[in-house]
Design a protein around this motif. Structure first.
Motif, PDB file in Angstrom:
ATOM      1  N   GLY A   1       0.142  -7.164 -18.038  1.00 32.60           N
ATOM      2  CA  GLY A   1      -1.059  -6.580 -17.452  1.00 32.60           C
ATOM      3  C   GLY A   1      -1.166  -5.127 -17.873  1.00 32.60           C
ATOM      4  O   GLY A   1      -0.174  -4.519 -18.298  1.00 32.60           O
ATOM      5  N   HIS A   2      -2.359  -4.579 -17.744  1.00 31.03           N
ATOM      6  CA  HIS A   2      -2.551  -3.186 -18.132  1.00 31.03           C
ATOM      7  C   HIS A   2      -1.696  -2.270 -17.271  1.00 31.03           C
ATOM      8  O   HIS A   2      -1.197  -2.673 -16.222  1.00 31.03           O
ATOM      9  N   SER A   3      -1.613  -1.056 -17.732  1.00 31.62           N
ATOM     10  CA  SER A   3      -0.889  -0.048 -16.963  1.00 31.62           C
ATOM     11  C   SER A   3      -1.554   0.144 -15.602  1.00 31.62           C
ATOM     12  O   SER A   3      -2.786   0.151 -15.512  1.00 31.62           O
ATOM     13  N   GLY A   4      -0.741   0.243 -14.564  1.00 33.42           N
ATOM     14  CA  GLY A   4      -1.292   0.501 -13.224  1.00 33.42           C
ATOM     15  C   GLY A   4      -1.760  -0.740 -12.498  1.00 33.42           C
ATOM     16  O   GLY A   4      -2.460  -0.642 -11.491  1.00 33.42           O
ATOM     17  N   THR A   5      -1.361  -1.926 -12.978  1.00 37.10           N
ATOM     18  CA  THR A   5      -1.823  -3.144 -12.313  1.00 37.10           C
ATOM     19  C   THR A   5      -0.809  -3.686 -11.311  1.00 37.10           C
ATOM     20  O   THR A   5      -1.060  -4.700 -10.666  1.00 37.10           O
ATOM     21  N   GLY A   6       0.350  -3.063 -11.222  1.00 40.41           N
ATOM     22  CA  GLY A   6       1.288  -3.447 -10.174  1.00 40.41           C
ATOM     23  C   GLY A   6       2.555  -4.151 -10.646  1.00 40.41           C
ATOM     24  O   GLY A   6       3.310  -4.676  -9.825  1.00 40.41           O
ATOM     25  N   LYS A   7       2.824  -4.135 -11.949  1.00 36.84           N
ATOM     26  CA  LYS A   7       4.025  -4.812 -12.468  1.00 36.84           C
ATOM     27  C   LYS A   7       5.304  -4.151 -11.925  1.00 36.84           C
ATOM     28  O   LYS A   7       6.174  -4.824 -11.370  1.00 36.84           O
ATOM     29  N   SER A   8       5.372  -2.852 -12.080  1.00 35.85           N
ATOM     30  CA  SER A   8       6.568  -2.147 -11.589  1.00 35.85           C
ATOM     31  C   SER A   8       6.715  -2.312 -10.079  1.00 35.85           C
ATOM     32  O   SER A   8       7.827  -2.445  -9.558  1.00 35.85           O
ATOM     33  N   SER A   9       5.583  -2.306  -9.399  1.00 34.28           N
ATOM     34  CA  SER A   9       5.635  -2.424  -7.942  1.00 34.28           C
ATOM     35  C   SER A   9       6.272  -3.745  -7.520  1.00 34.28           C
ATOM     36  O   SER A   9       7.085  -3.784  -6.593  1.00 34.28           O
ATOM     37  N   ILE A  10       5.910  -4.828  -8.215  1.00 35.44           N
ATOM     38  CA  ILE A  10       6.510  -6.128  -7.885  1.00 35.44           C
ATOM     39  C   ILE A  10       8.024  -6.067  -8.077  1.00 35.44           C
ATOM     40  O   ILE A  10       8.801  -6.509  -7.219  1.00 35.44           O
ATOM     41  N   LEU A  11       8.437  -5.496  -9.207  1.00 32.18           N
ATOM     42  CA  LEU A  11       9.884  -5.412  -9.463  1.00 32.18           C
ATOM     43  C   LEU A  11      10.575  -4.569  -8.382  1.00 32.18           C
ATOM     44  O   LEU A  11      11.641  -4.929  -7.890  1.00 32.18           O
ATOM     45  N   ARG A  12       9.944  -3.460  -8.012  1.00 34.91           N
ATOM     46  CA  ARG A  12      10.561  -2.586  -6.997  1.00 34.91           C
ATOM     47  C   ARG A  12      10.775  -3.332  -5.671  1.00 34.91           C
ATOM     48  O   ARG A  12      11.732  -3.074  -4.962  1.00 34.91           O
ATOM     49  N   LEU A  13       9.879  -4.238  -5.383  1.00 30.39           N
ATOM     50  CA  LEU A  13      10.066  -5.038  -4.164  1.00 30.39           C
ATOM     51  C   LEU A  13      11.266  -5.965  -4.321  1.00 30.39           C
ATOM     52  O   LEU A  13      12.004  -6.218  -3.371  1.00 30.39           O
TER      53      LEU A  13
ATOM     54  N   VAL B   1       0.873  -1.178   0.000  1.00 33.39           N
ATOM     55  CA  VAL B   1       0.000   0.000   0.000  1.00 33.39           C
ATOM     56  C   VAL B   1       0.907   1.224   0.000  1.00 33.39           C
ATOM     57  O   VAL B   1       1.747   1.377   0.880  1.00 33.39           O
ATOM     58  N   TYR B   2       0.760   2.054  -1.020  1.00 37.94           N
ATOM     59  CA  TYR B   2       1.587   3.271  -1.066  1.00 37.94           C
ATOM     60  C   TYR B   2       1.101   4.273  -0.032  1.00 37.94           C
ATOM     61  O   TYR B   2      -0.036   4.173   0.464  1.00 37.94           O
ATOM     62  N   SER B   3       1.965   5.240   0.252  1.00 35.80           N
ATOM     63  CA  SER B   3       1.645   6.192   1.324  1.00 35.80           C
ATOM     64  C   SER B   3       0.362   6.979   1.027  1.00 35.80           C
ATOM     65  O   SER B   3      -0.277   7.490   1.942  1.00 35.80           O
ATOM     66  N   ASN B   4      -0.006   7.069  -0.267  1.00 35.72           N
ATOM     67  CA  ASN B   4      -1.234   7.798  -0.591  1.00 35.72           C
ATOM     68  C   ASN B   4      -2.475   6.895  -0.480  1.00 35.72           C
ATOM     69  O   ASN B   4      -3.572   7.297  -0.830  1.00 35.72           O
ATOM     70  N   GLY B   5      -2.251   5.662  -0.001  1.00 32.52           N
ATOM     71  CA  GLY B   5      -3.393   4.775   0.221  1.00 32.52           C
ATOM     72  C   GLY B   5      -3.701   3.823  -0.922  1.00 32.52           C
ATOM     73  O   GLY B   5      -4.545   2.936  -0.772  1.00 32.52           O
ATOM     74  N   VAL B   6      -2.996   3.976  -2.055  1.00 32.96           N
ATOM     75  CA  VAL B   6      -3.248   3.078  -3.187  1.00 32.96           C
ATOM     76  C   VAL B   6      -2.734   1.681  -2.850  1.00 32.96           C
ATOM     77  O   VAL B   6      -1.581   1.509  -2.452  1.00 32.96           O
ATOM     78  N   ARG B   7      -3.631   0.688  -2.984  1.00 35.94           N
ATOM     79  CA  ARG B   7      -3.201  -0.698  -2.759  1.00 35.94           C
ATOM     80  C   ARG B   7      -2.705  -1.246  -4.080  1.00 35.94           C
ATOM     81  O   ARG B   7      -3.485  -1.673  -4.931  1.00 35.94           O
ATOM     82  N   ALA B   8      -1.380  -1.234  -4.272  1.00 33.36           N
ATOM     83  CA  ALA B   8      -0.802  -1.603  -5.564  1.00 33.36           C
ATOM     84  C   ALA B   8      -0.687  -3.114  -5.706  1.00 33.36           C
ATOM     85  O   ALA B   8      -0.776  -3.642  -6.816  1.00 33.36           O
ATOM     86  N   LEU B   9      -0.459  -3.819  -4.603  1.00 29.15           N
ATOM     87  CA  LEU B   9      -0.377  -5.280  -4.639  1.00 29.15           C
ATOM     88  C   LEU B   9      -1.236  -5.840  -3.516  1.00 29.15           C
ATOM     89  O   LEU B   9      -1.267  -5.288  -2.406  1.00 29.15           O
TER      90      LEU B   9
HETATM   91  N1  LIG Z   1       5.127   6.013  -5.864  1.00 32.66           N
HETATM   92  C1  LIG Z   1       3.805   5.754  -5.871  1.00 32.66           C
HETATM   93  N2  LIG Z   1       3.000   6.360  -4.980  1.00 32.66           N
HETATM   94  C2  LIG Z   1       1.692   6.118  -4.994  1.00 32.66           C
HETATM   95  N3  LIG Z   1       1.076   5.285  -5.821  1.00 32.66           N
HETATM   96  C3  LIG Z   1       1.815   4.635  -6.745  1.00 32.66           C
HETATM   97  C4  LIG Z   1       3.225   4.844  -6.816  1.00 32.66           C
HETATM   98  N4  LIG Z   1       3.721   4.088  -7.808  1.00 32.66           N
HETATM   99  C5  LIG Z   1       2.661   3.434  -8.333  1.00 32.66           C
HETATM  100  N5  LIG Z   1       1.533   3.760  -7.700  1.00 32.66           N
HETATM  101  C6  LIG Z   1       0.197   3.222  -7.960  1.00 32.66           C
HETATM  102  O1  LIG Z   1       0.251   1.830  -7.734  1.00 32.66           O
HETATM  103  C7  LIG Z   1      -0.464   1.134  -8.721  1.00 32.66           C
HETATM  104  C8  LIG Z   1       0.453   0.148  -9.430  1.00 32.66           C
HETATM  105  O2  LIG Z   1       1.441   0.876 -10.127  1.00 32.66           O
HETATM  106  P1  LIG Z   1       2.620   0.176 -10.932  1.00 32.66           P
HETATM  107  O3  LIG Z   1       3.210  -0.880 -10.097  1.00 32.66           O
HETATM  108  O4  LIG Z   1       3.539   1.235 -11.405  1.00 32.66           O
HETATM  109  O5  LIG Z   1       1.851  -0.469 -12.124  1.00 32.66           O
HETATM  110  P2  LIG Z   1       2.356  -0.901 -13.568  1.00 32.66           P
HETATM  111  O6  LIG Z   1       3.841  -0.956 -13.535  1.00 32.66           O
HETATM  112  O7  LIG Z   1       1.711  -2.194 -13.799  1.00 32.66           O
HETATM  113  O8  LIG Z   1       1.855   0.138 -14.521  1.00 32.66           O
HETATM  114  C9  LIG Z   1      -1.053   2.190  -9.644  1.00 32.66           C
HETATM  115  O9  LIG Z   1      -2.360   2.453  -9.239  1.00 32.66           O
HETATM  116  C10 LIG Z   1      -0.192   3.392  -9.408  1.00 32.66           C
HETATM  117  O10 LIG Z   1      -0.930   4.571  -9.604  1.00 32.66           O
END
Ligand SMILES: Nc1ncnc2c1ncn2[C@@H]1O[C@H](COP(=O)(O)OP(=O)(O)O)[C@@H](O)[C@H]1O
Ligand SMILES: [Mg+2]
Lengths: 293, 239
Positions: free
Chosen positions: B35-47, B10-18
């Motif tokens: 997966g579509h944009s915003g589905t959490g692919k980058s987030s998994i890699l960042r972990l 969960v990002y600090s802004n409350g978005v549940r990314a995974l």
């Molecule tokens: N640094 C961040 N702070 C807050 N929300 C984020 C941040 N990075 C990504 N998100 C949100 O987390 C969700 C997943 O993002 P992301 O992992 O980048 O997806 P993808 O790579 O699949 O496009 C999206 O809703 C995005 O808006």
């Protein structure tokens, strides 16, 4: 660290320094101004305290004995006074000696043959270790039995003490403010460099550079800003001393040669260290918020 | 070996990314995250390269709890993974050689190591002859190859690629994908987040499909559009 690594590090530092030359110039300039003022203040303080010490060290307390006093009373008093550690010298002046002194003093000014009866009491002349304790010692003497009256140059002592104190207070206040301003400006310079190099920093963090490795060039940058600023200031101060001081002393012949006693090497060293420490500390603070992995 | 156990972020802004993600990636494998944009692919890699820590759950890489890594250990951990991005992240003022050497220089490698490893990495991506050029003198594909060389110069066990062909034309895309395959064949575990359908379909590799922070499909020799969910259920049943 092999030579290649050292060379890479030095290049990093110079990349930082040349990144925003204008800001670097401002930082160094601010440090220089601060250190010039700091140096001047140190010098003035040192000079004033030296002049003061010189004047004050000549200040004596005169303690006049009661008319009834005898040489016995004097001996007892001397014994009492010699136990006070603040007192450095006690001279007893019997009324006859005092009278003779006065006669020689007045010789030629008035007809000393008219001075037939001796109006002077027996007296002590007392010197103290520190000017600050003159008043205290005088007050204590006043309470001793057999002592009629105690005098000293109250005005001079008090004024000199007050002047020294004011200079010290104002000086320290100004220096603190100036050091703070200089530190803020160096901090901002470092932050700008960090901002200008944020891509590089992000890549460094990505490939596994340690936080301390990333910090090092910026710390060195702050150190150099501070040191160069202080060096410029020392140059200005040295020039001023060579050019201005002789004129100043010529204009004020009554000032007892203050600058002869000032330890210049020590002041230079103190100023350079202050500049370098200021720069290092300021960049440390600036990095604190940014470079935490 | 990479293991994600009930990972939520969960990002600090409350978005549940995974949301309670479970995933096992075998050593030496090649995997697409789609997966579509915003589905959490980058987030998994960042972990996985410890840019972030999960809000809950475990990230285990070669037996190490990456989510529990102390801050001071992160730099050393990063040296064992390579990361490549869509925008290459090259330094414009440095030559190809210097960009690759940079990764070694800033991590305290000796001159000898640099002289030995940089040519090897450049050779691997086929850019030895352009080592003196600057990034702006190269094509997009070549720039990405420089970035890959930089990621590989320390011979990491894992290579993470976040939309590596996002800025490239089809020809360059193919070139980069072939390079990533070759790298994988040498034993490096390669994970590619992408939404490039053509590439994924052609490569016939394991595909993990994400939607809204969850894994919705996981297929061994998949394509972009997967509909056989059983692969996922069987995997999940293990835990
Ligand atoms: N640094 C961040 N702070 C807050 N929300 C984020 C941040 N990075 C990504 N998100 C949100 O987390 C969700 C997943 O993002 P992301 O992992 O980048 O997806 P993808 O790579 O699949 O496009 C999206 O809703 C995005 O808006
Ligand atoms: Mg993404």
């Amino acid at each position: 660290m092999d030579f290649g690594r050292f060379r890479f590090f030095v290049r990093e530092v110079f990349a930082n320094l040349s990144r925003n030359a204008g800001m670097q110039f401002t930082a160094i300039g601010t440090v220089a101004v601060t250190i010039v003022l700091l140096g001047s203040l140190l010098f003035v303080r040192e000079s004033v305290s030296r002049i003061g010490a010189q004047v004050l060290s000549q200040i004596e307390i005169s303690a006049y004995l009661t008319d009834a006093s005898t040489d016995d009373t004097a001996a007892q008093l001397r014994h009492l006074m010699s136990q006070d550690s603040r007192i450095t010298r006690i001279t007893y002046i019997p009324k006859s000696v005092g009278f003779a002194e006065m006669r020689t003093h007045m010789e030629g000014q008035i007809d000393t043959s008219l001075m037939t009866s001796n109006p002077l009491p027996n007296a002590f002349r007392i010197q103290v270790r520190r000017p600050q304790s003159v008043a205290g010692v005088a007050a204590r003497l006043q309470r001793l039995p057999g002592i009629a009256k105690v005098t000293y140059a109250q005005d001079i002592v008090l004024k000199l003490l007050r002047v020294t104190e004011v200079i010290e207070r104002v000086g320290i206040g100004m220096i603190v403010v100036l050091l703070l301003v200089a530190a803020i400006i160096i901090s901002n310079t470092i932050r700008l460099t960090v901002f200008a190099r944020r891509r590089e920093i992000a890549i460094m963090q990505l490939v596994g550079a340690t936080a301390s490795y990333i910090r090092a060039p910026f710390i060195v940058e702050g150190f150099i800003d501070g040191l160069v600023g202080a060096a410029v200031a020392v140059g200005i101060l040295a020039g001023a001393q060579a050019e201005l001081l002789p004129k100043l002393f010529a204009a004020m012949p009554f000032v007892p040669m203050a600058h002869a006693g000032v330890d210049e090497h020590q002041i230079v060293l103190q100023l350079l260290c202050t500049g370098a420490a200021l720069g290092t500390l300021a960049s440390w603070v600036a990095l604190g918020r940014y470079l935490r992995t | 070996m990479i293991q994600l156990r009930d990972v939520s972020l969960v990002y600090s802004n409350g978005v549940r990314a995974l949301d309670a993600v479970n995933l096992d990636i075998a050593k030496g494998s090649f995997l697409f995250l789609v997966g579509h944009s915003g589905t959490g692919k980058s987030s998994i890699l960042r972990l996985m390269y410890r840019e972030l820590v999960p809000t809950s759950g475990q990230v285990i890489m070669d037996g190490i709890r990456v989510d529990r890594l102390r801050k001071g250990r992160v730099p050393h951990f990063r040296r064992s993974v390579g990361v490549v991005f869509q925008d290459f992240k090259l330094l414009a003022g440095k030559t190809v050689w210097e960009n690759v050497a940079f990764a070694l220089q800033v991590t305290g490698a000796s001159t000898r190591e640099i002289v030995r490893s940089v040519p090897r990495a450049l050779d691997l991506v086929g850019l030895s002859h352009k080592s003196r050029m600057f990034p702006h003198e190269l094509s997009g594909g070549e720039q990405q190859r420089v970035a890959i060389a930089r990621a590989l110069v320390r011979s990491p066990r894992f290579l993470f690629c976040d939309e590596p062909t996002g800025n490239l034309d089809p020809a360059n895309t193919t070139e980069i994908m072939e390079l990533l395959l070759r790298i994988n064949l040498k034993g490096t575990t390669v994970i590619v987040a992408t939404h490039n359908q053509a590439v994924v379909d052609r490569m016939k590799r394991r595909v993990v499909r994400m939607d809204n922070g969850r894994i919705v499909a996981d297929e061994e020799r998949g394509s972009y559009f997967v509909d056989d969910v059983p692969a996922l259920t069987s995997q999940k049943a293990g835990y």
